[in-house]
Every structure is written in structure tokens, then in C-alpha cells.
Scaffold this motif. Sequence first.
Motif, PDB file in Angstrom:
ATOM      1  N   ASN A 133      15.686  36.703   9.316  1.00  0.00           N
ATOM      2  CA  ASN A 133      14.525  36.744  10.207  1.00  0.00           C
ATOM      3  C   ASN A 133      14.219  38.182  10.631  1.00  0.00           C
ATOM      4  O   ASN A 133      14.067  38.480  11.822  1.00  0.00           O
ATOM      5  CB  ASN A 133      14.771  35.866  11.435  1.00  0.00           C
ATOM      6  CG  ASN A 133      13.534  35.661  12.277  1.00  0.00           C
ATOM      7  OD1 ASN A 133      12.406  35.826  11.784  1.00  0.00           O
ATOM      8  ND2 ASN A 133      13.727  35.320  13.542  1.00  0.00           N
ATOM      9  N   LEU A 134      14.125  39.055   9.657  1.00  0.00           N
ATOM     10  CA  LEU A 134      13.889  40.466   9.950  1.00  0.00           C
ATOM     11  C   LEU A 134      12.521  40.682  10.571  1.00  0.00           C
ATOM     12  O   LEU A 134      11.544  39.986  10.251  1.00  0.00           O
ATOM     13  CB  LEU A 134      14.034  41.289   8.675  1.00  0.00           C
ATOM     14  CG  LEU A 134      15.493  41.533   8.256  1.00  0.00           C
ATOM     15  CD1 LEU A 134      15.566  41.916   6.788  1.00  0.00           C
ATOM     16  CD2 LEU A 134      16.110  42.612   9.125  1.00  0.00           C
ATOM     17  N   LYS A 135      12.463  41.668  11.463  1.00  0.00           N
ATOM     18  CA  LYS A 135      11.245  42.006  12.177  1.00  0.00           C
ATOM     19  C   LYS A 135      10.891  43.464  11.910  1.00  0.00           C
ATOM     20  O   LYS A 135      11.783  44.266  11.588  1.00  0.00           O
ATOM     21  CB  LYS A 135      11.456  41.790  13.681  1.00  0.00           C
ATOM     22  CG  LYS A 135      11.924  40.400  14.061  1.00  0.00           C
ATOM     23  CD  LYS A 135      12.226  40.310  15.554  1.00  0.00           C
ATOM     24  CE  LYS A 135      12.715  38.925  15.934  1.00  0.00           C
ATOM     25  NZ  LYS A 135      13.032  38.822  17.382  1.00  0.00           N
ATOM     26  N   PRO A 136       9.635  43.832  12.085  1.00  0.00           N
ATOM     27  CA  PRO A 136       9.265  45.241  11.871  1.00  0.00           C
ATOM     28  C   PRO A 136      10.099  46.207  12.718  1.00  0.00           C
ATOM     29  O   PRO A 136      10.399  47.317  12.262  1.00  0.00           O
ATOM     30  CB  PRO A 136       7.783  45.275  12.265  1.00  0.00           C
ATOM     31  CG  PRO A 136       7.296  43.897  11.946  1.00  0.00           C
ATOM     32  CD  PRO A 136       8.444  42.982  12.301  1.00  0.00           C
ATOM     33  N   GLU A 137      10.488  45.800  13.901  1.00  0.00           N
ATOM     34  CA  GLU A 137      11.300  46.677  14.759  1.00  0.00           C
ATOM     35  C   GLU A 137      12.731  46.858  14.250  1.00  0.00           C
ATOM     36  O   GLU A 137      13.489  47.660  14.799  1.00  0.00           O
ATOM     37  CB  GLU A 137      11.321  46.161  16.205  1.00  0.00           C
ATOM     38  CG  GLU A 137      11.707  44.704  16.356  1.00  0.00           C
ATOM     39  CD  GLU A 137      10.489  43.795  16.462  1.00  0.00           C
ATOM     40  OE1 GLU A 137       9.518  43.985  15.699  1.00  0.00           O
ATOM     41  OE2 GLU A 137      10.528  42.866  17.315  1.00  0.00           O
ATOM     42  N   ASP A 138      13.116  46.128  13.203  1.00  0.00           N
ATOM     43  CA  ASP A 138      14.424  46.340  12.577  1.00  0.00           C
ATOM     44  C   ASP A 138      14.388  47.490  11.571  1.00  0.00           C
ATOM     45  O   ASP A 138      15.433  47.881  11.039  1.00  0.00           O
ATOM     46  CB  ASP A 138      14.889  45.069  11.855  1.00  0.00           C
ATOM     47  CG  ASP A 138      15.163  43.918  12.796  1.00  0.00           C
ATOM     48  OD1 ASP A 138      14.777  42.785  12.470  1.00  0.00           O
ATOM     49  OD2 ASP A 138      15.757  44.158  13.872  1.00  0.00           O
ATOM     50  N   THR A 139      13.203  48.032  11.311  1.00  0.00           N
ATOM     51  CA  THR A 139      13.075  49.147  10.381  1.00  0.00           C
ATOM     52  C   THR A 139      13.863  50.347  10.875  1.00  0.00           C
ATOM     53  O   THR A 139      13.672  50.808  12.003  1.00  0.00           O
ATOM     54  CB  THR A 139      11.593  49.533  10.204  1.00  0.00           C
ATOM     55  OG1 THR A 139      10.905  48.438   9.588  1.00  0.00           O
ATOM     56  CG2 THR A 139      11.457  50.784   9.359  1.00  0.00           C
TER      57      THR A 139
ATOM     58  N   SER B  60      25.120  50.063   0.723  1.00  0.00           N
ATOM     59  CA  SER B  60      24.144  49.675  -0.282  1.00  0.00           C
ATOM     60  C   SER B  60      23.434  48.422   0.200  1.00  0.00           C
ATOM     61  O   SER B  60      23.878  47.776   1.151  1.00  0.00           O
ATOM     62  CB  SER B  60      24.814  49.422  -1.638  1.00  0.00           C
ATOM     63  OG  SER B  60      25.753  48.368  -1.539  1.00  0.00           O
ATOM     64  N   GLY B  61      22.345  48.081  -0.450  1.00  0.00           N
ATOM     65  CA  GLY B  61      21.657  46.837  -0.155  1.00  0.00           C
ATOM     66  C   GLY B  61      20.381  46.949   0.648  1.00  0.00           C
ATOM     67  O   GLY B  61      19.712  45.952   0.899  1.00  0.00           O
ATOM     68  N   GLY B  62      20.039  48.163   1.062  1.00  0.00           N
ATOM     69  CA  GLY B  62      18.801  48.320   1.798  1.00  0.00           C
ATOM     70  C   GLY B  62      17.588  48.112   0.906  1.00  0.00           C
ATOM     71  O   GLY B  62      17.700  47.981  -0.308  1.00  0.00           O
ATOM     72  N   GLY B  63      16.419  48.057   1.524  1.00  0.00           N
ATOM     73  CA  GLY B  63      15.191  47.887   0.766  1.00  0.00           C
ATOM     74  C   GLY B  63      14.037  47.556   1.680  1.00  0.00           C
ATOM     75  O   GLY B  63      14.133  47.706   2.901  1.00  0.00           O
ATOM     76  N   SER B  64      12.963  47.103   1.065  1.00  0.00           N
ATOM     77  CA  SER B  64      11.749  46.745   1.803  1.00  0.00           C
ATOM     78  C   SER B  64      11.525  45.252   1.714  1.00  0.00           C
ATOM     79  O   SER B  64      11.560  44.689   0.618  1.00  0.00           O
ATOM     80  CB  SER B  64      10.548  47.480   1.227  1.00  0.00           C
ATOM     81  OG  SER B  64      10.699  48.872   1.368  1.00  0.00           O
ATOM     82  N   VAL B  65      11.296  44.634   2.863  1.00  0.00           N
ATOM     83  CA  VAL B  65      11.027  43.204   2.921  1.00  0.00           C
ATOM     84  C   VAL B  65       9.910  42.937   3.903  1.00  0.00           C
ATOM     85  O   VAL B  65       9.583  43.788   4.745  1.00  0.00           O
ATOM     86  CB  VAL B  65      12.275  42.385   3.342  1.00  0.00           C
ATOM     87  CG1 VAL B  65      13.379  42.516   2.316  1.00  0.00           C
ATOM     88  CG2 VAL B  65      12.751  42.815   4.719  1.00  0.00           C
ATOM     89  N   GLN B  66       9.346  41.764   3.812  1.00  0.00           N
ATOM     90  CA  GLN B  66       8.333  41.355   4.773  1.00  0.00           C
ATOM     91  C   GLN B  66       8.996  40.722   5.983  1.00  0.00           C
ATOM     92  O   GLN B  66      10.142  40.244   5.920  1.00  0.00           O
ATOM     93  CB  GLN B  66       7.361  40.381   4.129  1.00  0.00           C
ATOM     94  CG  GLN B  66       6.471  41.025   3.066  1.00  0.00           C
ATOM     95  CD  GLN B  66       5.349  40.110   2.618  1.00  0.00           C
ATOM     96  OE1 GLN B  66       5.505  38.891   2.610  1.00  0.00           O
ATOM     97  NE2 GLN B  66       4.223  40.699   2.252  1.00  0.00           N
ATOM     98  N   SER B  67       8.261  40.711   7.065  1.00  0.00           N
ATOM     99  CA  SER B  67       8.742  40.102   8.289  1.00  0.00           C
ATOM    100  C   SER B  67       9.172  38.660   8.023  1.00  0.00           C
ATOM    101  O   SER B  67       8.482  37.916   7.323  1.00  0.00           O
ATOM    102  CB  SER B  67       7.629  40.134   9.340  1.00  0.00           C
ATOM    103  OG  SER B  67       8.079  39.613  10.558  1.00  0.00           O
TER     104      SER B  67
END
Length: 125
Positions: free
Chosen positions: A84-90, A7-14
Amino acid sequence: QVQLAESGGGSVQSGGSLRLSCAASGHTYSSNCMGWFRQAPGKEREGIAAIDSDGSTSYADSVKDRFTISQDNAKNTLYLQMNNLKPEDTAMYYCAATYGWLLVCTSDPGPFGYWGQGTQVTVSS
């Protein structure tokens, strides 16, 4: 048998953060190594972090210094703090546990036989 539920996934900005959880149940004592994996569309599944029953951890270079794997043995829960999430972590993120006990716990997917259903993480730029 070991059952796993993420659990805990979702959408975030870079640059944002998320914390994933993985609740384990069943014969959890049968495994001493748990890990987090991810799979992006069109790519192979990638092992990103692992932790053994003593708390020793290992990370893939792609997430080192940004992600932290941890566990709460009293709650039978595995965590992945992602900063520090990045688009490539999608990707779809999975937790997994090994069949049996290992001498060395890494995120090599080979020994992992128990898998959760996954939770989606999407990072926008």
C-alpha cells in the motif's frame, strides 16, 4: 566491519508493493540490530523499522501495518516488504546495522554505524 548492499527499489504507482533486500557480509555477528531508514529530498533521515537477532521488530507510525521487516539469517539478508505504498513513501531507502550489541533494538539512528549505499523508491499518484 559489516558491508551492506540494498536492492529492490524502483518506481510503482500508489497502492503498489515493493520488497527491498539488504545483503550483509563481513563481521555480521558483531551486530544484533538491523534497520531500514529512508531520506526524502530536503528531509532528515527517518528510521522506519528495526529487527533484532531474536526477530523482535519495531516500526515507525508512518509505516506500521503497511511495511514488514524480516531477516533470513542463513542468507545474511534483511528484507523490507512494503505494501500500500503512498507518494509520501518516495525516498532513498537504506539498510543499516549497529555497532555492537544493543539491549533494545529500535530505529533510532544513533547506534547504527554500518550503512548501505541506498536504493531509490518512487511512488507516483
